[in-house]
Scaffold this motif. Structure first.
Motif, PDB file in Angstrom:
ATOM      1  N   MET A 123       0.845  -1.175   0.000  1.00 43.56           N
ATOM      2  CA  MET A 123       0.000   0.000   0.000  1.00 43.56           C
ATOM      3  C   MET A 123       0.894   1.243   0.000  1.00 43.56           C
ATOM      4  N   SER A 124       0.619   2.154  -0.893  1.00 41.46           N
ATOM      5  CA  SER A 124       1.428   3.366  -0.957  1.00 41.46           C
ATOM      6  C   SER A 124       0.989   4.355   0.116  1.00 41.46           C
ATOM      7  N   GLN A 125       1.931   5.149   0.561  1.00 43.92           N
ATOM      8  CA  GLN A 125       1.636   6.137   1.575  1.00 43.92           C
ATOM      9  C   GLN A 125       1.691   7.516   0.952  1.00 43.92           C
ATOM     10  N   LYS A 126       0.966   8.439   1.535  1.00 42.41           N
ATOM     11  CA  LYS A 126       0.920   9.787   0.991  1.00 42.41           C
ATOM     12  C   LYS A 126       2.168  10.574   1.343  1.00 42.41           C
ATOM     13  N   ILE A 127       2.695  11.253   0.346  1.00 46.90           N
ATOM     14  CA  ILE A 127       3.800  12.175   0.572  1.00 46.90           C
ATOM     15  C   ILE A 127       3.188  13.473   1.069  1.00 46.90           C
ATOM     16  N   THR A 128       3.687  13.985   2.175  1.00 47.38           N
ATOM     17  CA  THR A 128       3.117  15.196   2.741  1.00 47.38           C
ATOM     18  C   THR A 128       4.222  16.126   3.232  1.00 47.38           C
ATOM     19  N   GLY A 129       3.994  17.405   3.068  1.00 49.45           N
ATOM     20  CA  GLY A 129       4.938  18.409   3.539  1.00 49.45           C
ATOM     21  C   GLY A 129       4.506  19.029   4.854  1.00 49.45           C
ATOM     22  N   ALA A 130       3.535  18.426   5.514  1.00 48.91           N
ATOM     23  CA  ALA A 130       2.975  19.003   6.733  1.00 48.91           C
ATOM     24  C   ALA A 130       3.987  19.087   7.875  1.00 48.91           C
ATOM     25  N   TYR A 131       4.948  18.167   7.922  1.00 47.29           N
ATOM     26  CA  TYR A 131       5.889  18.133   9.031  1.00 47.29           C
ATOM     27  C   TYR A 131       7.229  18.782   8.713  1.00 47.29           C
ATOM     28  N   VAL A 132       7.343  19.387   7.552  1.00 46.85           N
ATOM     29  CA  VAL A 132       8.594  20.030   7.149  1.00 46.85           C
ATOM     30  C   VAL A 132       8.687  21.408   7.799  1.00 46.85           C
ATOM     31  N   LYS A 133       9.824  21.680   8.421  1.00 43.54           N
ATOM     32  CA  LYS A 133      10.062  22.998   9.011  1.00 43.54           C
ATOM     33  C   LYS A 133      10.773  23.852   7.968  1.00 43.54           C
ATOM     34  N   SER A 134      10.202  25.000   7.643  1.00 46.22           N
ATOM     35  CA  SER A 134      10.704  25.841   6.554  1.00 46.22           C
ATOM     36  C   SER A 134      12.100  26.396   6.797  1.00 46.22           C
ATOM     37  N   ASN A 135      12.466  26.664   8.041  1.00 49.07           N
ATOM     38  CA  ASN A 135      13.748  27.303   8.341  1.00 49.07           C
ATOM     39  C   ASN A 135      14.843  26.311   8.713  1.00 49.07           C
ATOM     40  N   THR A 193      27.627  21.661  -0.715  1.00 46.36           N
ATOM     41  CA  THR A 193      27.531  20.897   0.530  1.00 46.36           C
ATOM     42  C   THR A 193      27.574  19.406   0.241  1.00 46.36           C
ATOM     43  N   ARG A 194      28.289  18.688   1.082  1.00 51.41           N
ATOM     44  CA  ARG A 194      28.316  17.231   1.052  1.00 51.41           C
ATOM     45  C   ARG A 194      28.126  16.761   2.469  1.00 51.41           C
ATOM     46  N   PRO A 195      27.176  15.978   2.822  1.00 49.90           N
ATOM     47  CA  PRO A 195      26.086  15.494   1.986  1.00 49.90           C
ATOM     48  C   PRO A 195      25.183  16.644   1.542  1.00 49.90           C
ATOM     49  N   TRP A 196      24.372  16.379   0.516  1.00 44.58           N
ATOM     50  CA  TRP A 196      23.468  17.416   0.017  1.00 44.58           C
ATOM     51  C   TRP A 196      22.567  17.911   1.134  1.00 44.58           C
ATOM     52  N   LEU A 197      22.392  19.210   1.196  1.00 44.52           N
ATOM     53  CA  LEU A 197      21.468  19.805   2.153  1.00 44.52           C
ATOM     54  C   LEU A 197      20.367  20.525   1.389  1.00 44.52           C
ATOM     55  N   ILE A 198      19.156  20.340   1.847  1.00 37.39           N
ATOM     56  CA  ILE A 198      17.980  20.909   1.192  1.00 37.39           C
ATOM     57  C   ILE A 198      17.302  21.842   2.173  1.00 37.39           C
ATOM     58  N   GLU A 199      16.971  23.030   1.710  1.00 37.96           N
ATOM     59  CA  GLU A 199      16.249  23.970   2.567  1.00 37.96           C
ATOM     60  C   GLU A 199      14.823  23.473   2.773  1.00 37.96           C
ATOM     61  N   GLY A 200      14.313  23.695   3.961  1.00 40.92           N
ATOM     62  CA  GLY A 200      12.976  23.230   4.304  1.00 40.92           C
ATOM     63  C   GLY A 200      11.888  23.811   3.428  1.00 40.92           C
ATOM     64  N   ARG A 201      11.999  25.103   3.090  1.00 40.67           N
ATOM     65  CA  ARG A 201      10.945  25.721   2.265  1.00 40.67           C
ATOM     66  C   ARG A 201      10.904  25.107   0.868  1.00 40.67           C
ATOM     67  N   GLU A 202      12.077  24.735   0.339  1.00 40.75           N
ATOM     68  CA  GLU A 202      12.137  24.091  -0.979  1.00 40.75           C
ATOM     69  C   GLU A 202      11.541  22.683  -0.914  1.00 40.75           C
ATOM     70  N   LEU A 203      11.870  21.952   0.148  1.00 41.68           N
ATOM     71  CA  LEU A 203      11.324  20.614   0.334  1.00 41.68           C
ATOM     72  C   LEU A 203       9.814  20.654   0.505  1.00 41.68           C
ATOM     73  N   LYS A 204       9.333  21.608   1.257  1.00 41.54           N
ATOM     74  CA  LYS A 204       7.895  21.745   1.482  1.00 41.54           C
ATOM     75  C   LYS A 204       7.167  22.036   0.169  1.00 41.54           C
ATOM     76  N   LYS A 205       7.775  22.891  -0.677  1.00 42.48           N
ATOM     77  CA  LYS A 205       7.167  23.232  -1.968  1.00 42.48           C
ATOM     78  C   LYS A 205       7.014  21.984  -2.833  1.00 42.48           C
ATOM     79  N   PHE A 206       8.044  21.135  -2.892  1.00 44.65           N
ATOM     80  CA  PHE A 206       7.974  19.936  -3.716  1.00 44.65           C
ATOM     81  C   PHE A 206       7.027  18.896  -3.124  1.00 44.65           C
ATOM     82  N   ALA A 207       7.070  18.707  -1.818  1.00 39.56           N
ATOM     83  CA  ALA A 207       6.215  17.705  -1.181  1.00 39.56           C
ATOM     84  C   ALA A 207       4.742  18.082  -1.281  1.00 39.56           C
ATOM     85  N   SER A 208       4.436  19.362  -1.245  1.00 40.59           N
ATOM     86  CA  SER A 208       3.040  19.797  -1.339  1.00 40.59           C
ATOM     87  C   SER A 208       2.518  19.718  -2.763  1.00 40.59           C
TER      88      SER A 208
END
Length: 136
Positions: A1-13, A47-62
């Protein structure tokens, strides 16, 4: 069963590694890498390992949810390939009985040619025959 991808728990900062990002949006690390490599999600340069800003991650997950499919009008069936209500090719459909009372109309999509179905009761066949040439 697939699970929903959600940006609800991503902290923007906050910044996230690939593994942390996958955990917080409820997806796999491969999905996060695909967002970076194929879809162009921005990472913090150098950066190594790759670092992703929270606001960018939230935009894609939403933005990963598919839009709801429109409800078909009379004479239409929902095509899962087109993800839109479509007419049956030539207006023809076959009724496949599942038991004495219910069944499904099976037809071909007028646009893409894939098989489309409409589950219905046998009692609705006279009403549906106004829109389809039904064969049993």
């Amino acid at each position: 069963m697939s699970q929903k991808i959600t940006g609800a728990y991503v902290k923007s900062n906050r910044t996230y590694t690939i593994q942390e990002a996958a955990t917080v949006v409820n997806s796999s690390p491969q999905t996060i890498r695909r967002w970076v490599n194929v879809l162009g999600m921005k990472i913090i340069d150098g950066t190594r390992p790759w670092l992703i800003e929270g606001r960018e991650l939230k935009k894609f997950a939403s933005g990963t949810r598919r839009p709801k499919m429109a409800k078909p009008a009379p004479g239409e069936m929902t095509c899962m390939k087109c993800r839109k209500p479509r007419r049956a090719y030539g207006g023809m459909a076959d009724f496949v009985s599942q038991d004495g009372k219910t069944g499904r109309l099976v037809a071909l999509c007028d646009t893409c040619g894939s098989v489309i179905n409409l589950f219905c009761s046998r009692a609705k066949l006279p009403e549906l025959s106004r829109h389809f040439d039904i064969q049993e």
